[in-house]
Motif scaffolding. Structure first.
Motif, PDB file in Angstrom:
ATOM      1  N   ASP A  97       0.789  -1.230   0.000  1.00 43.89           N
ATOM      2  CA  ASP A  97       0.000   0.000   0.000  1.00 43.89           C
ATOM      3  C   ASP A  97       0.820   1.279   0.000  1.00 43.89           C
ATOM      4  O   ASP A  97       0.373   2.292  -0.537  1.00 43.89           O
ATOM      5  CB  ASP A  97      -0.946   0.018   1.209  1.00 43.89           C
ATOM      6  CG  ASP A  97      -2.100  -0.965   1.072  1.00 43.89           C
ATOM      7  OD1 ASP A  97      -1.987  -1.900   0.258  1.00 43.89           O
ATOM      8  OD2 ASP A  97      -3.105  -0.805   1.794  1.00 43.89           O
ATOM      9  N   HIS A  98       2.004   1.273   0.601  1.00 42.11           N
ATOM     10  CA  HIS A  98       2.727   2.535   0.762  1.00 42.11           C
ATOM     11  C   HIS A  98       4.158   2.472   0.225  1.00 42.11           C
ATOM     12  O   HIS A  98       4.395   2.858  -0.916  1.00 42.11           O
ATOM     13  CB  HIS A  98       2.698   2.971   2.234  1.00 42.11           C
ATOM     14  CG  HIS A  98       1.314   3.160   2.764  1.00 42.11           C
ATOM     15  ND1 HIS A  98       0.464   4.132   2.294  1.00 42.11           N
ATOM     16  CD2 HIS A  98       0.630   2.471   3.722  1.00 42.11           C
ATOM     17  CE1 HIS A  98      -0.699   4.058   2.933  1.00 42.11           C
ATOM     18  NE2 HIS A  98      -0.622   3.067   3.793  1.00 42.11           N
ATOM     19  N   LYS A  99       5.096   1.954   1.014  1.00 40.40           N
ATOM     20  CA  LYS A  99       6.504   2.093   0.657  1.00 40.40           C
ATOM     21  C   LYS A  99       7.265   0.774   0.577  1.00 40.40           C
ATOM     22  O   LYS A  99       8.493   0.783   0.533  1.00 40.40           O
ATOM     23  CB  LYS A  99       7.203   3.017   1.677  1.00 40.40           C
ATOM     24  CG  LYS A  99       6.830   4.489   1.502  1.00 40.40           C
ATOM     25  CD  LYS A  99       7.351   5.024   0.163  1.00 40.40           C
ATOM     26  CE  LYS A  99       7.062   6.515   0.014  1.00 40.40           C
ATOM     27  NZ  LYS A  99       7.556   7.022  -1.301  1.00 40.40           N
ATOM     28  N   LEU A 100       6.582  -0.351   0.588  1.00 44.28           N
ATOM     29  CA  LEU A 100       7.251  -1.646   0.488  1.00 44.28           C
ATOM     30  C   LEU A 100       6.855  -2.359  -0.792  1.00 44.28           C
ATOM     31  O   LEU A 100       5.749  -2.176  -1.316  1.00 44.28           O
ATOM     32  CB  LEU A 100       6.919  -2.544   1.677  1.00 44.28           C
ATOM     33  CG  LEU A 100       7.332  -2.102   3.073  1.00 44.28           C
ATOM     34  CD1 LEU A 100       7.066  -3.224   4.071  1.00 44.28           C
ATOM     35  CD2 LEU A 100       8.789  -1.690   3.120  1.00 44.28           C
ATOM     36  N   ALA A 101       7.775  -3.209  -1.264  1.00 44.37           N
ATOM     37  CA  ALA A 101       7.498  -4.090  -2.401  1.00 44.37           C
ATOM     38  C   ALA A 101       8.231  -5.400  -2.186  1.00 44.37           C
ATOM     39  O   ALA A 101       9.241  -5.459  -1.476  1.00 44.37           O
ATOM     40  CB  ALA A 101       7.945  -3.443  -3.714  1.00 44.37           C
ATOM     41  N   SER A 102       7.707  -6.455  -2.786  1.00 47.46           N
ATOM     42  CA  SER A 102       8.356  -7.762  -2.777  1.00 47.46           C
ATOM     43  C   SER A 102       8.644  -8.188  -4.208  1.00 47.46           C
ATOM     44  O   SER A 102       7.902  -7.823  -5.127  1.00 47.46           O
ATOM     45  CB  SER A 102       7.463  -8.820  -2.116  1.00 47.46           C
ATOM     46  OG  SER A 102       7.287  -8.572  -0.758  1.00 47.46           O
ATOM     47  N   ILE A 103       9.697  -8.974  -4.379  1.00 46.34           N
ATOM     48  CA  ILE A 103       9.988  -9.590  -5.670  1.00 46.34           C
ATOM     49  C   ILE A 103       9.967 -11.100  -5.484  1.00 46.34           C
ATOM     50  O   ILE A 103      10.520 -11.634  -4.522  1.00 46.34           O
ATOM     51  CB  ILE A 103      11.349  -9.138  -6.224  1.00 46.34           C
ATOM     52  CG1 ILE A 103      11.307  -7.653  -6.598  1.00 46.34           C
ATOM     53  CG2 ILE A 103      11.757  -9.970  -7.448  1.00 46.34           C
ATOM     54  CD1 ILE A 103      12.620  -7.096  -7.105  1.00 46.34           C
ATOM     55  N   GLY A 104       9.311 -11.788  -6.400  1.00 47.43           N
ATOM     56  CA  GLY A 104       9.235 -13.242  -6.347  1.00 47.43           C
ATOM     57  C   GLY A 104       9.138 -13.830  -7.736  1.00 47.43           C
ATOM     58  O   GLY A 104       9.165 -13.117  -8.738  1.00 47.43           O
ATOM     59  N   MET A 105       9.038 -15.167  -7.784  1.00 48.80           N
ATOM     60  CA  MET A 105       8.930 -15.919  -9.041  1.00 48.80           C
ATOM     61  C   MET A 105      10.059 -15.546 -10.011  1.00 48.80           C
ATOM     62  O   MET A 105       9.834 -15.336 -11.204  1.00 48.80           O
ATOM     63  CB  MET A 105       7.567 -15.726  -9.709  1.00 48.80           C
ATOM     64  CG  MET A 105       7.190 -16.886 -10.625  1.00 48.80           C
ATOM     65  SD  MET A 105       5.568 -16.715 -11.395  1.00 48.80           S
ATOM     66  CE  MET A 105       5.417 -18.335 -12.140  1.00 48.80           C
ATOM     67  N   VAL A 106      11.269 -15.438  -9.469  1.00 46.64           N
ATOM     68  CA  VAL A 106      12.429 -15.125 -10.306  1.00 46.64           C
ATOM     69  C   VAL A 106      12.951 -16.441 -10.887  1.00 46.64           C
ATOM     70  O   VAL A 106      13.499 -17.281 -10.175  1.00 46.64           O
ATOM     71  CB  VAL A 106      13.531 -14.414  -9.492  1.00 46.64           C
ATOM     72  CG1 VAL A 106      14.708 -14.054 -10.408  1.00 46.64           C
ATOM     73  CG2 VAL A 106      12.970 -13.170  -8.808  1.00 46.64           C
ATOM     74  N   ILE A 107      12.745 -16.615 -12.187  1.00 46.59           N
ATOM     75  CA  ILE A 107      13.069 -17.885 -12.851  1.00 46.59           C
ATOM     76  C   ILE A 107      13.740 -17.590 -14.183  1.00 46.59           C
ATOM     77  O   ILE A 107      13.306 -16.694 -14.917  1.00 46.59           O
ATOM     78  CB  ILE A 107      11.802 -18.722 -13.121  1.00 46.59           C
ATOM     79  CG1 ILE A 107      10.990 -18.954 -11.841  1.00 46.59           C
ATOM     80  CG2 ILE A 107      12.163 -20.068 -13.758  1.00 46.59           C
ATOM     81  CD1 ILE A 107       9.618 -19.580 -12.084  1.00 46.59           C
TER      82      ILE A 107
END
Length: 281
Positions: free
Chosen positions: A60-70
């Motif tokens: 919602d504000h200032k965080l992000a995630s990265i996933g499914m790196v293939i």
């Protein structure tokens, strides 16, 4: 190789790419990743085959995630992983970005400027066999109702360190089971989700005011499932991990949590007992 933003038409390609490296993403999981505020990038070869991917999830504000790196095994060594990761970092350039690293991926993340800030504990279970749990008379565990969404989002926000409104709405719709815990005044003080994949029933997130209640949520989510189970536990929950090991779970990995644009985890209140998945944290 052409780097593109992916959409619903690439669902099968993402499922196939996941299967090529032994991961169990299915169409429902890809649909959640492709929902609003999430983007997936990837490379396609000259035949239109998807050969790389990385998903970046804005909260919602200032965080992000990265996933499914293939990166498909036939296309490694050509810089595709670096390029698709740089695209994700560029998209989330104004945010603190977190990911949970595989052993293969960590050298790349080191080079891109990510640093280790924590770790998680991955547990798998072939047959759930819980110890006898004492009931807690002051609480009730009930099926989630749609009108409780805002309460769940608020609880998750202080547990995770950031509100995840869109993600939670979509994740609850995807869930096999969603439970809430109420205290004696009918206030919601915890919740838990289970997600049925092609291999495992994943239990998470589980948020509770203490370990005993977390154990009761996990037991309710797991007790009627006849197949394999998975939980990913943040660091600092040794008592819960002891319960899992007594219940038939085996720790198979302890991957690092890595971050860029920050050097520490977001502020949390220690009520996040299991995470949603390694893609979401």
């Amino acid at each position: 190789m052409k780097l593109v933003e992916l959409n619903e038409s690439d669902t099968k390609g993402l499922v196939d790419l996941s299967a090529s490296v032994g991961w169990d993403y299915d169409e429902a999981e890809v649909a959640t990743l492709l929902s609003s505020s999430h983007k997936i990038f990837g490379h396609k070869n000259g035949d239109g085959q998807l050969v790389s991917s990385a998903a970046v999830i804005h909260y919602d504000h200032k965080l992000a995630s990265i996933g499914m790196v293939i990166v498909h095994s036939n296309y490694r060594g050509h810089g595709l992983g670096k390029e698709v990761m740089q695209k994700c970092i560029e998209y989330a350039c104004d945010r603190s970005i977190f990911l949970i690293a595989t052993a293969d991926g960590q050298p790349l993340y080191d080079k891109l400027g990510f640093t280790v800030v924590d770790s998680v504990h991955k547990y798998l279970c072939d047959k759930y066999a819980p110890p006898k749990l004492a009931k807690i008379s002051e609480i009730s565990i009930e099926a989630y109702k749609e009108k409780q969404l805002e309460d769940v989002i608020e609880l998750d926000g202080v547990a995770f360190g950031e509100k995840r409104s869109i993600f939670l709405r979509n994740r609850i719709q995807q869930s096999h089971q969603c439970l809430v815990v109420k205290d004696e005044n009918s206030k919601i003080i915890g919740f838990g989700l289970s997600i049925l994949g092609t291999v495992n029933l994943t239990l998470g997130p589980v948020i509770a005011p203490d370990t005993r209640i977390a154990e009761l949520i996990i037991d309710r989510l797991a007790c009627d499932h006849k197949g394999k189970l998975r939980v990913d536990v943040p660091s600092g929950h040794e008592n819960l991990m002891a319960f899992l090991e007594q219940s038939g779970f085996v720790k198979v990995n302890n991957p690092p949590v890595m971050a860029i644009h920050t050097s520490e985890m977001p502020p949390r209140n220690h009520t996040l007992f299991t995470i949603a998945s390694q893609a979401y944290g």
